[in-house]
Design an enzyme around this catalytic site. Structure first.
Site, mmCIF file in Angstrom:
data_model
loop_
_atom_site.group_PDB
_atom_site.id
_atom_site.type_symbol
_atom_site.label_atom_id
_atom_site.label_comp_id
_atom_site.label_asym_id
_atom_site.label_seq_id
_atom_site.Cartn_x
_atom_site.Cartn_y
_atom_site.Cartn_z
ATOM 1 N N ARG A 52 0.816 -1.099 -0.042
ATOM 2 C CA ARG A 52 -0.014 -0.015 0.073
ATOM 3 C C ARG A 52 0.784 1.336 -0.007
ATOM 4 O O ARG A 52 1.628 1.310 0.729
ATOM 5 C CB ARG A 52 -0.989 0.097 1.144
ATOM 6 C CG ARG A 52 -0.248 -0.011 2.211
ATOM 7 C CD ARG A 52 -1.529 0.426 3.687
ATOM 8 N NE ARG A 52 -0.834 -0.087 5.087
ATOM 9 C CZ ARG A 52 0.074 0.556 5.595
ATOM 10 N NH1 ARG A 52 0.615 1.630 5.306
ATOM 11 N NH2 ARG A 52 0.332 -0.039 6.756
ATOM 12 N N HIS A 104 -2.039 3.314 6.420
ATOM 13 C CA HIS A 104 -2.957 2.321 6.637
ATOM 14 C C HIS A 104 -4.367 2.914 6.528
ATOM 15 O O HIS A 104 -5.176 2.462 5.904
ATOM 16 C CB HIS A 104 -2.704 1.898 8.104
ATOM 17 C CG HIS A 104 -3.905 0.956 8.702
ATOM 18 N ND1 HIS A 104 -3.845 -0.287 8.247
ATOM 19 C CD2 HIS A 104 -4.754 1.215 9.402
ATOM 20 C CE1 HIS A 104 -5.241 -1.056 8.729
ATOM 21 N NE2 HIS A 104 -5.583 -0.071 9.639
ATOM 22 N N TYR A 121 7.095 3.911 10.831
ATOM 23 C CA TYR A 121 7.424 2.301 10.746
ATOM 24 C C TYR A 121 7.999 1.914 9.396
ATOM 25 O O TYR A 121 8.277 0.682 9.212
ATOM 26 C CB TYR A 121 6.478 1.476 11.220
ATOM 27 C CG TYR A 121 4.965 1.740 10.332
ATOM 28 C CD1 TYR A 121 4.863 0.977 9.251
ATOM 29 C CD2 TYR A 121 4.156 2.604 10.962
ATOM 30 C CE1 TYR A 121 3.663 1.042 8.567
ATOM 31 C CE2 TYR A 121 2.852 2.774 9.994
ATOM 32 C CZ TYR A 121 2.674 1.985 8.936
ATOM 33 O OH TYR A 121 1.236 2.111 8.259
HETATM 34 C C1 LIG Z 1 -10.466 -8.687 15.105
HETATM 35 C C2 LIG Z 1 -9.615 -7.327 14.818
HETATM 36 N N1 LIG Z 1 -8.528 -7.037 15.700
HETATM 37 C C3 LIG Z 1 -7.792 -5.906 15.362
HETATM 38 C C4 LIG Z 1 -8.456 -5.035 14.491
HETATM 39 C C5 LIG Z 1 -7.743 -3.565 14.379
HETATM 40 N N2 LIG Z 1 -7.059 -3.469 13.095
HETATM 41 C C6 LIG Z 1 -7.717 -2.921 12.085
HETATM 42 S S1 LIG Z 1 -6.863 -3.062 10.581
HETATM 43 C C7 LIG Z 1 -5.505 -3.972 11.354
HETATM 44 C C8 LIG Z 1 -4.429 -4.341 10.584
HETATM 45 C C9 LIG Z 1 -4.848 -5.331 9.385
HETATM 46 O O1 LIG Z 1 -3.728 -5.638 8.425
HETATM 47 P P1 LIG Z 1 -4.003 -6.711 7.089
HETATM 48 O O2 LIG Z 1 -4.812 -7.658 7.595
HETATM 49 O O3 LIG Z 1 -2.649 -6.811 6.823
HETATM 50 O O4 LIG Z 1 -4.735 -5.753 6.371
HETATM 51 P P2 LIG Z 1 -4.146 -4.262 5.496
HETATM 52 O O5 LIG Z 1 -4.762 -3.080 6.466
HETATM 53 O O6 LIG Z 1 -2.815 -4.275 5.415
HETATM 54 O O7 LIG Z 1 -4.887 -4.303 4.327
HETATM 55 C C10 LIG Z 1 -6.027 -4.140 12.625
HETATM 56 C C11 LIG Z 1 -4.898 -4.948 13.558
HETATM 57 C C12 LIG Z 1 -9.395 -5.318 13.804
HETATM 58 N N3 LIG Z 1 -10.137 -4.375 12.969
HETATM 59 N N4 LIG Z 1 -10.234 -6.436 13.984
#
Ligand SMILES: Cc1ncc(C[n+]2csc(CCOP(=O)(O)OP(=O)(O)O)c2C)c(N)n1
Ligand SMILES: [Mg+2]
Length: 364
Positions: free
Chosen positions: A260, A264, A273
């Site tokens: 990306r 985020h 980071y």
């Molecule tokens: C069950 C849960 N735990 C924590 C979160 C907080 N959270 C939102 S996005 C994220 C990171 C997710 O990363 P990834 O799966 O790699 O997806 P990306 O955002 O990189 O597309 C986290 C930890 C959440 N939304 N749901």
């Protein structure tokens, strides 16, 4: 007793072990002659997709959207996912996959309802066969398997595409979904967009597996590694896996290596980071640039074609600005709608309480 002496129902299907995924990601750009119909279409959608991302991000700065998890840099995955699906297939997106839903046919503004801070999904999932965008990580995966399994029981030969991020693969729901998808031979394809990070947590802190695609083998399904910035490669891998699923061949896990380019969300500071050099290296592999360069090299993209693609993208952006320019009209009672087919007595009581409070406010 040896394994071969155990009754068949008590042993795993060892002889049918799927092969390990390739170490090198699957690529089509630069490796074969372009498809003169599909590849220019992918390009047009990539251009529109990038504009959609920049416009939605701008709307967060203007206070018109509460939050936007941009998929800038990941458009090849988003566009390929939206276009690879057949009309009767279903898409199960995460919060980052608004663009895939739009490419699938969802109204660009309706797709942002949730991220606008409105309540509920903002669209009827049945119209375009797009499930609600899921913010709780990986919860969309068991839902996708459930729909796929139900379709198979009804002998309905549709396929389901479920999208998840690299971080989402650490969730229990990922394990449960892949396990039962394989046990039931459910017609579902899991596309992991591995963009290297779960917010600020790099993948190396997330898993010690050689790749996410390798995980497929342990569940008894094929795993594939693809270049997630190569739109034709992602489209081809998805098309093949979806066809296999529809034909009763069972699930597939596809890991797309991508990045990306934005933070985020608009609420994140990515400079804390990751380095500028890392971002620059991925900018040099921008999925739009790769596609455009390839089409021009094969005489499939004239300046007029590029201009027309940008004009179409501007029209989408203008329509989005227009649709989100006013404040949403909210009816507080809507909070209780669409939750249960038959509301619970508690919800009815709460709705009545809210109605009374609203009437009192009007009288005072
Ligand atoms: C069950 C849960 N735990 C924590 C979160 C907080 N959270 C939102 S996005 C994220 C990171 C997710 O990363 P990834 O799966 O790699 O997806 P990306 O955002 O990189 O597309 C986290 C930890 C959440 N939304 N749901
Ligand atoms: Mg990620």
């Amino acid at each position: 007793m040896t394994v071969s002496e155990l009754p068949a129902h008590a042993t795993a299907a060892r002889e049918a072990a799927p092969p390990l995924p390739d170490q090198e990601p699957y690529r089509l750009l630069g490796t074969r002659a372009p498809d003169p119909e599909l590849w220019p279409r992918l390009h047009r959608e990539l251009v529109r997709g990038r504009r959609y991302n920049t416009q939605a991000t701008a709307l967060t700065r203007q206070g018109r959207l509460a939050v936007y998890p941009s998929s800038a840099g990941q458009e090849a995955c988003q566009v390929a996912a939206g276009l690879a699906l057949g009309p009767r297939d279903w898409l199960f997106p995460s919060y980052r996959d608004t663009l895939a839903a739009v490419v699938r046919g969802l109204d660009p503004a309706a797709a942002l309802t949730l991220l606008r801070g409105d309540w509920h999904t903002g669209y009827d999932p049945h119209t375009h066969r797009v499930a609600p965008l899921c913010t709780p990580l990986a919860t969309q995966l068991p839902h996708a398997v459930g729909l796929a399994h139900a379709a198979r029981l009804r002998r309905d030969d549709l396929a389901v595409l479920a999208l998840v991020g690299d971080g989402g693969t650490s969730e229990g729901d990922f394990h449960e979904a892949l396990n039962f998808a394989a046990v039931w031979r459910a017609p579902v394809v899991f596309l992991v967009q591995n963009n290297g990070y779960a917010i600020s947590v790099p993948l190396a802190k997330q898993t010690a597996a050689p790749s996410i695609a390798h995980k497929a083998v342990g569940y008894g399904m094929p795993g594939r590694l693809v270049d997630g910035n190569d739109a034709p490669a992602v489209h081809d891998a998805l098309t093949g896996a979806l066809a296999r699923a529809r034909a009763g061949g069972g699930p597939t896990l596809i890991e797309a290596l991508t990045y990306r380019l934005d933070a985020h969300t608009n609420a994140d500071d990515a400079t804390r980071y990751r380095t500028d050099a890392e971002v620059a290296a991925w900018r040099a592999r921008d999925p739009l640039t790769l596609m455009e360069r390839e089409l021009r090299a094969h005489g499939l993209l004239a300046d007029e074609d590029a201009a027309a693609a940008h004009e179409a993208a501007e029209r989408t952006a203008a329509a989005l600005r227009e649709a989100l320019s006013g404040d949403p009209e909210l009816t507080p009672g809507d909070l209780f709608s669409h939750v249960f087919a038959t509301p619970t007595p508690q919800l009815d009581e709460q709705r009545a309480h809210l109605d009374r409070a609203a009437r009192q406010r009007e009288l005072s």
